[in-house]
Design an enzyme around this catalytic site. Structure first.
Site, mmCIF file in Angstrom:
data_model
loop_
_atom_site.group_PDB
_atom_site.id
_atom_site.type_symbol
_atom_site.label_atom_id
_atom_site.label_comp_id
_atom_site.label_asym_id
_atom_site.label_seq_id
_atom_site.Cartn_x
_atom_site.Cartn_y
_atom_site.Cartn_z
ATOM 1 N N MET A 26 96.792 59.816 -34.589
ATOM 2 C CA MET A 26 98.190 59.965 -35.001
ATOM 3 C C MET A 26 98.414 59.229 -36.327
ATOM 4 S SD MET A 26 100.510 60.241 -31.605
ATOM 5 C CE MET A 26 100.686 58.512 -31.282
ATOM 6 N N ASN A 28 98.223 56.117 -39.261
ATOM 7 C CA ASN A 28 98.397 54.658 -39.309
ATOM 8 C C ASN A 28 97.076 53.993 -38.914
ATOM 9 O OD1 ASN A 28 99.743 52.237 -39.719
ATOM 10 N ND2 ASN A 28 100.524 52.146 -37.644
ATOM 11 N N LEU A 29 96.051 54.393 -39.624
ATOM 12 C CA LEU A 29 94.680 54.105 -39.189
ATOM 13 C C LEU A 29 94.280 52.654 -39.409
ATOM 14 C CD1 LEU A 29 92.888 57.317 -40.509
ATOM 15 C CD2 LEU A 29 94.034 56.932 -38.318
ATOM 16 N N GLY A 32 89.489 50.432 -35.997
ATOM 17 C CA GLY A 32 89.105 51.071 -34.723
ATOM 18 C C GLY A 32 88.954 52.581 -34.887
ATOM 19 N N HIS A 33 89.901 53.211 -35.593
ATOM 20 C CA HIS A 33 89.791 54.653 -35.840
ATOM 21 C C HIS A 33 88.560 54.960 -36.701
ATOM 22 C CE1 HIS A 33 94.328 54.371 -35.377
ATOM 23 N NE2 HIS A 33 94.046 55.357 -34.539
ATOM 24 N N LYS A 146 89.203 52.124 -25.935
ATOM 25 C CA LYS A 146 90.381 51.255 -25.874
ATOM 26 C C LYS A 146 91.463 51.926 -25.022
ATOM 27 C CE LYS A 146 93.349 51.259 -29.359
ATOM 28 N NZ LYS A 146 94.605 51.746 -28.750
ATOM 29 N N ASP A 147 91.630 53.234 -25.237
ATOM 30 C CA ASP A 147 92.584 54.007 -24.434
ATOM 31 C C ASP A 147 91.783 54.655 -23.306
ATOM 32 O OD1 ASP A 147 94.799 53.418 -26.183
ATOM 33 O OD2 ASP A 147 93.854 54.781 -27.608
ATOM 34 N N GLN A 150 93.168 57.544 -21.248
ATOM 35 C CA GLN A 150 93.254 58.773 -22.052
ATOM 36 C C GLN A 150 91.874 59.438 -22.151
ATOM 37 O OE1 GLN A 150 95.612 59.449 -25.843
ATOM 38 N NE2 GLN A 150 93.674 58.781 -26.728
HETATM 39 O O1 PAF Z 1 95.151 58.352 -29.105
HETATM 40 C C1 PAF Z 1 95.952 58.926 -29.878
HETATM 41 O O2 PAF Z 1 96.153 58.536 -31.026
HETATM 42 C C2 PAF Z 1 96.690 60.159 -29.379
HETATM 43 O O3 PAF Z 1 97.053 60.039 -28.045
HETATM 44 C C3 PAF Z 1 95.929 61.479 -29.647
HETATM 45 C C4 PAF Z 1 94.637 61.543 -28.846
HETATM 46 C C5 PAF Z 1 95.621 61.610 -31.123
HETATM 47 C C6 PAF Z 1 96.797 62.667 -29.237
HETATM 48 O O4 PAF Z 1 97.988 62.712 -29.960
#
Ligand code: PAF
Length: 199
Positions: A26, A28-29, A32-33, A146-147, A150
């Site tokens: 989403m 705002n990196l 971690g990204h 981390k998530d 998800q």
């Molecule tokens: O983890 C995130 O940033 C969001 O949940 C994702 C997987 C990009 C879906 O919008």
């Protein structure tokens, strides 16, 4: 690195390319990204990252409107991490009509833990991820451990819909004080930050 804003242009850019590795974000990196992008590059190039703030996973009282949108900076960081294509659609492109078809993830997995406190959250995540998968058609997709929930919910969706995508878990990157890097950490006061560490 190409930055693409429409589904049609993305399909054109991907036509004839080898299978891609995909990192949905989403924006705002943070580091971690970028570690996920490097993990995706290790799985096989080219790497596609998406930047899309997905309204469907925000409850009305949550921070959709103030979620930081930092596209130019994000693109610079992604280029440095080895990303080949950034897919950054705007809302009218991605949801030209209200998204009334949606994924309903297994409540046994999606309505517990974070899902208990954020009803509908994982449904919103799965719906956007499924649609992003349809656009990018990756062979591999990397999600941060981390998530953790998800990562598991998306993995189960891929199994249940027999999607030909390998889901890879990327390791968590932590700040010096031990807190996992997260786009929303910027909202924390110092006290809240040390409270999180203490847990
Ligand atoms: O983890 C995130 O940033 C969001 O949940 C994702 C997987 C990009 C879906 O919008």
């Amino acid at each position: 690195m190409q930055t693409i804003h429409t589904i049609a242009a993305l399909r054109q850019a991907l036509a004839g390319r080898a299978a891609t590795s995909f990192v949905p974000t989403m924006g705002n990196l943070h580091e971690g990204h970028l570690a996920l992008v490097r993990e995706a590059a290790r799985q096989g190039e080219p790497v596609v990252a998406s930047i899309f703030v997905n309204r469907l996973q925000f409850a009305p009282h949550e921070d959709f409107d103030r979620y930081p949108r930092t596209l130019a900076r994000d693109c610079e960081l992604l280029a440095g991490a080895g990303c080949d294509i950034v897919f950054a659609p705007d809302e009218r492109e991605f949801y030209p009509q209200p998204q009334t078809y949606a994924v309903r993830p297994d409540p046994a997995l999606a309505d517990i833990l974070e899902g208990e406190f954020r009803p509908g959250f994982f449904g919103g995540v799965c719906t956007v991820v499924l649609k992003l998968f349809a656009c990018v058609q990756p062979a591999v997709a990397v999600f941060g451990k981390k998530d953790y929930q998800q990562w598991k919910v998306v993995g189960r969706m891929v199994e249940q819909f027999a999607l030909p995508i390998r889901i890879v878990g990327g390791e968590t990157v932590r700040a010096e004080d031990g807190l996992a890097l997260s786009s929303r950490n910027g909202y924390l006061t110092l006290d809240e930050r040390s409270g999180c560490r203490a847990r």
